[in-house]
Design an enzyme around this catalytic site. Structure first.
Site, short mmCIF file in Angstrom:
data_model
loop_
_atom_site.label_atom_id
_atom_site.label_comp_id
_atom_site.label_asym_id
_atom_site.label_seq_id
_atom_site.Cartn_x
_atom_site.Cartn_y
_atom_site.Cartn_z
N PHE A 125 6.67 5.33 0.91
CA PHE A 125 6.65 3.81 0.63
C PHE A 125 5.62 3.32 1.22
CE2 PHE A 125 8.28 -0.63 1.24
CZ PHE A 125 8.53 -0.69 -0.25
N LEU A 127 3.67 -0.12 2.06
CA LEU A 127 3.83 -1.48 1.98
C LEU A 127 2.88 -1.99 3.32
CD1 LEU A 127 5.00 -4.50 1.32
CD2 LEU A 127 6.85 -3.95 2.81
N GLU A 129 0.27 -2.70 6.25
CA GLU A 129 -1.25 -2.57 6.68
C GLU A 129 -1.21 -2.61 8.20
OE1 GLU A 129 -3.53 -4.62 3.85
OE2 GLU A 129 -2.38 -3.84 2.10
N ALA A 132 -0.97 -6.43 8.68
CA ALA A 132 0.27 -7.22 7.71
C ALA A 132 1.40 -6.05 7.99
CB ALA A 132 -0.15 -7.30 6.51
N GLY A 133 1.81 -6.05 9.17
CA GLY A 133 3.15 -5.24 9.55
C GLY A 133 4.43 -6.26 9.26
N SER A 134 4.62 -7.02 9.95
CA SER A 134 6.05 -7.84 9.65
C SER A 134 5.69 -8.98 8.76
CB SER A 134 6.25 -8.59 11.00
OG SER A 134 6.64 -7.54 12.08
N TRP A 158 0.78 3.50 8.73
CA TRP A 158 2.35 3.90 9.24
C TRP A 158 2.98 4.38 7.91
CZ3 TRP A 158 1.96 4.17 14.10
CH2 TRP A 158 1.14 3.05 14.62
N GLU A 364 11.08 -0.68 9.79
CA GLU A 364 11.78 -1.38 8.93
C GLU A 364 12.33 -2.84 9.07
OE1 GLU A 364 12.57 -0.14 5.99
OE2 GLU A 364 12.76 1.95 6.04
N THR A 366 10.68 -5.22 12.81
CA THR A 366 10.99 -5.24 14.07
C THR A 366 12.35 -6.14 14.34
OG1 THR A 366 9.89 -7.10 14.55
CG2 THR A 366 8.57 -5.25 14.77
#
Length: 394
Positions: A125, A127, A129, A132-134, A158, A364, A366
């Site tokens: 999956f 999504l 970057e 641009a994690g959270s 990740w 998934e 924080t």
């Protein structure tokens, strides 16, 4: 010892017994060695697929197991108590299949989903970057329509199963619209231009490969866009909400395993002429650990039952992920303390459990993001509704 479970049906109770047998015969004998060497256990996922464990929450009509989330999550917990890397992999695979099932056309679902759920295909999956994690809406990976193809360029960070997966569910920006500018694509692993970067060197979950996914001029047919253009973010976030429950279940399994090791050690280890479990200060610590494990399990099951009943569950999923992973971190840390110096060595698995629990507070979403989700629901005043649902989902 294994968790005491009250399963909704005899079929689900039999399923748990099957999972425990697989965990004992297939997972536990190799988990420690593969975690030490960082070996990805691809054949284990094939075994789980043949046993029907890679598609449990999906309907039987599309090749799934037709099980409610209440059951699926307890299977994940059992897997997590034996080998967290594998349990996380199953949860991620479920997440990678979710957009196709929920937003794909009947033709797309019929063409691809049965092999995915049957163990022939393993998913990833894409999504997050690096910047641009959270905040996934800040992603920069783009998909530009060129005739009947989309051309994808960018990098995803990740990626669980990066370089190991057979297909990648990729979110990419198709316009600059803040709310409807992201679309979802199904990209096969052998697509020219898709490359997995060097795997990350992680503190834990070393048996699960994590790597950046690089996309350079990757051409994806129009028919491999999942859902309408611009609907990708809503599709992804819906999957992530359920995915948080998967991580909550895995974290609870890790905590249960740590508790079991700590209790057994405390029964055998003697100081001052008696087992250390007979010392009040120690046994109270074990009692607190047990309370955390049970409360984590109850919290994720409560959220799962809402999902199964078709009720809103986003706030409850966030609470479950927050509670279960924070409790897992506390329980595994306390397990190391119970074992003392032995717990700090690799002769016992509790130090590994502690390292594995840490990342579950991070991925998934924080646990700080979970608090944001919970707080927003409180501000909207959406809590407190009373709902009656007929049947066992209550």
């Amino acid at each position: 010892m294994p968790a005491h479970r009250l399963m909704p049906t005899q079929e689900s109770a039999d399923l748990i017994r099957l999972v425990r047998d697989i965990a004992a015969d297939v997972l536990l004998p190799r988990a420690a060695e593969d975690e030490t060497t960082g070996r990805f256990p691809r054949e284990v996922f094939a075994t789980l697929g043949k046993a029907g464990l890679l598609g449990l929450p999906f309907p039987e009509a599309v090749g799934g197991g037709g099980q409610p989330y209440e059951v699926y999550l307890q299977v994940l917990e059992e897997l997590g108590s034996a080998w967290a890397s594998v349990a996380v992999g199953v949860s991620v695979h479920t997440l990678s299949c979710s957009p196709l099932f929920h937003a794909g056309t009947a033709e797309q679902v019929g063409q691809w989903l049965p092999d995915m759920l049957g163990g022939e295909q393993l998913g990833a999956f894409c999504l997050s970057e690096t910047h641009a994690g959270s905040d996934p809406a800040a992603m920069r990976t783009r998909a530009v329509l060129d005739g009947d193809l989309y051309v994808l360029d960018g990098a995803k960070a990740w990626t669980t199963h990066g370089g190991q997966a057979d297909f990648y569910t990729v979110l990419a920006r198709t316009s600059d619209d803040e709310r409807h500018g992201i679309s979802c694509f199904l990209v096969p692993a052998d697509a020219p231009g898709l490359v997995a970067d060097t795997p990350e060197r992680k503190m834990g979950l070393t048996g699960s490969t994590t790597a950046a996914t690089l996309l350079t001029d990757v051409r994806v047919p129009l028919g491999q866009r999942i859902g309408a253009e611009g609907d990708g973010l809503s599709v992804a976030l819906a999957g992530l909400t359920a995915g948080r429950l998967g991580i909550a279940a895995v974290a609870t399994g890790v905590a249960q395993a740590a508790l079991d090791v700590a209790v057994e050690y405390a029964r055998q280890r003697e100081t001052f002429g008696r087992p250390i479990i007979d010392h009040q200060g120690l046994v109270f610590l074990l009692a607190d650990m047990a309370a955390r494990v049970e409360s984590a399990r109850a919290t994720y099951l409560s959220a799962a039952r809402r999902l199964d009943a078709g009720l809103p569950f986003a706030q409850q999923a966030a609470i479950a992920k927050l509670v279960a992973t924070d409790h897992a971190m506390a329980v595994t840390t306390d397990a190391v303390q119970v074992l003392g110096g032995a717990g700090y060595t690799k002769e016992f698995p509790v130090e590994r459990f502690m390292r594995e629990a840490k990342v579950m507070q991070i991925f998934e979403g924080t646990n700080q993001i979970q608090r944001v989700v919970i707080a927003r629901d409180l501000c909207r005043g959406t809590a407190g509704a009373v709902t009656h649902v007929d049947g066992p989902a209550c």
